[in-house]
Scaffold this motif. Structure first.
Motif, short mmCIF file in Angstrom:
data_model
loop_
_atom_site.label_atom_id
_atom_site.label_comp_id
_atom_site.label_asym_id
_atom_site.label_seq_id
_atom_site.Cartn_x
_atom_site.Cartn_y
_atom_site.Cartn_z
N LEU A 132 42.91 42.54 33.31
CA LEU A 132 41.68 42.27 32.55
C LEU A 132 40.89 43.53 32.25
N GLY A 133 41.00 44.51 33.11
CA GLY A 133 40.24 45.75 32.97
C GLY A 133 40.34 46.55 34.24
N ARG A 155 52.00 40.45 32.14
CA ARG A 155 51.99 40.63 33.60
C ARG A 155 51.78 42.09 33.99
N TYR A 156 50.82 42.30 34.89
CA TYR A 156 50.53 43.64 35.41
C TYR A 156 51.58 44.02 36.44
N LEU A 157 52.21 45.21 36.25
CA LEU A 157 53.30 45.65 37.13
C LEU A 157 52.86 46.70 38.15
N ASP A 185 40.71 40.86 42.31
CA ASP A 185 40.46 39.60 41.62
C ASP A 185 39.14 39.72 40.86
N ALA A 186 39.00 38.97 39.77
CA ALA A 186 37.80 39.08 38.96
C ALA A 186 36.54 38.75 39.73
N ASP A 187 36.63 37.94 40.79
CA ASP A 187 35.46 37.55 41.57
C ASP A 187 35.28 38.38 42.84
N VAL A 214 42.77 41.95 37.95
CA VAL A 214 43.87 41.10 37.51
C VAL A 214 43.47 39.64 37.69
N ASP A 215 43.79 38.79 36.71
CA ASP A 215 43.45 37.37 36.82
C ASP A 215 44.51 36.61 37.61
N GLY A 216 44.31 35.30 37.75
CA GLY A 216 45.22 34.49 38.54
C GLY A 216 46.62 34.41 37.98
#
Length: 364
Positions: free
Chosen positions: A298-299, A237-239, A268-270, A291-293
């Protein structure tokens, strides 16, 4: 470094290793990108470098600092955006070598064997002014198969204008529609997968040391991303994010968790390119986390990747502020050529003179 006027053949560049600052391997030369300014010899805009795990990427000529002992050295960060030729750009190894052209004076058909390049002493640019060819059909029988070297202007059939765009380029034009174009302009396509990640229990000293260990590009070195394990994307999890300036103002043994700026947004990735640009500008960021769902990092999308997509298609071949052979400065700073973008300061010369060990990255 090669001296002004030194010459080499483009074919000698194929497969040559490319190294970044500190001798870090980047990849190998796959091709050379040339443009065809009207009335001038073809100009080398940069290199296409094959990078393991990323495919072909573009390295501008201004980043090339050396050509020694059969290797290329480059400075600064290299964008990992996958390369595809833009309008007016030609791949020399893939597009010119073995191409059949005609001699202007006789109409005789010849095959291009190689392209000879030298550094213009005034403009500081690498130009392909000579063509090495083999006689084919249409000439006297006694000369067929003979090799010859001619000035570029003595050849007809080189692509002096813009080539017909490929389907990929056509979809990427501003205003064009298509699923592929949309996918190439999202956070997922633009992000880099090597941000500096530290766990929440890490100390300031360890976070700074982590930056030194990773040696990231400047935009990624401006902050660390605090995440639960695992520590490589996709992470736990990204904090949040901690700016390097804040780390430098904190005690070395302080934990990073209380320093997290949880108010900075993530992407979001999209997320589409316009929204990414607004996010970077609104929060004065040089990079934004993706950050993903599930909350995993992710990067990060860096400002250089965004600019690369926002600049005009032909920015690589811009020559603002560079004098031509008559001493005029087309596009000098402050000038605005008719129908063109505002003038910019003169960029560093593509392919600066360097030691010629056996072969040889402006603006897009």
């Amino acid at each position: 470094m090669t001296a002004d006027g030194a010459r080499f053949f483009v074919s000698h560049l194929a497969g040559v290793p490319v190294f970044g600052p500190g001798g870090v391997p980047v990849g190998r030369v796959r091709d050379v990108v040339a443009t065809f300014p009207a009335g001038r010899p073809p100009r080398l805009a940069g290199l296409v470098v094959e990078v393991r795990g990323h495919g072909p990427v573009f390295v501008p000529g201004s980043r090339v600092t050396g050509l020694e002992s059969g290797q290329v050295t480059v400075s600064g960060a290299v964008s990992m955006r996958r390369f595809s030729p833009g309008p007016g750009e030609t791949l020399v190894l893939d597009g010119l070598l073995d191409r059949r052209v005609r001699l202007a004076d006789s109409g005789e058909e010849v095959t291009v064997l190689d392209v000879e390049v030298h550094r213009h002493p005034e403009r500081g640019q690498w130009e392909a002014d000579r063509i090495c060819a083999r006689r084919d059909r249409g000439g006297p029988a006694r000369h067929r198969g003979e090799a010859l070297t001619v000035h570029w202007s003595a050849v007809r059939g080189l692509p002096p204008g813009e080539p017909a765009p490929s389907p990929e380029q056509d979809r990427a034009r501003p205003g064009a529609e298509g699923e592929a174009s949309g996918q190439e302009r999202t956070a997922r396509a633009l992000m880099r997968t090597g941000p500096v990640v530290v766990p929440p229990e890490s100390t300031v000293a360890k976070a700074l040391a982590r930056i030194g260990e990773r040696e990231p590009i400047p935009a990624l070195a401006a902050q660390v991303y605090v995440c639960r394990p695992p520590g490589e994307p996709p992470t736990g999890r990204y904090l949040g994010t901690v700016a390097v300036q804040r780390l430098l103002r904190s005690a070395p043994d302080a934990p990073v968790a209380p320093l997290v700026d949880a108010e900075l947004p993530s992407l979001d990735a999209d997320t589409p390119l316009p929204a990414i640009s607004c996010c970077l500008a609104a929060y004065d960021l040089v990079a934004a986390p993706v950050v993903d769902g599930g909350g995993a990092l992710l990067g990060a999308v860096t400002v250089d990747a965004v600019l690369d997509h926002l600049l005009p298609d032909r920015w690589r071949e811009a020559e603002y502020g560079l004098p031509d052979s008559e001493g005029t400065r087309p596009g000098a700073a402050g000038a605005r050529p008719e129908g063109g973008p505002p003038g910019r300061p003169a960029p560093a010369a593509p392919f600066p003179a360097g030691p010629l060990g056996g072969r040889d990255e402006g603006d897009r």
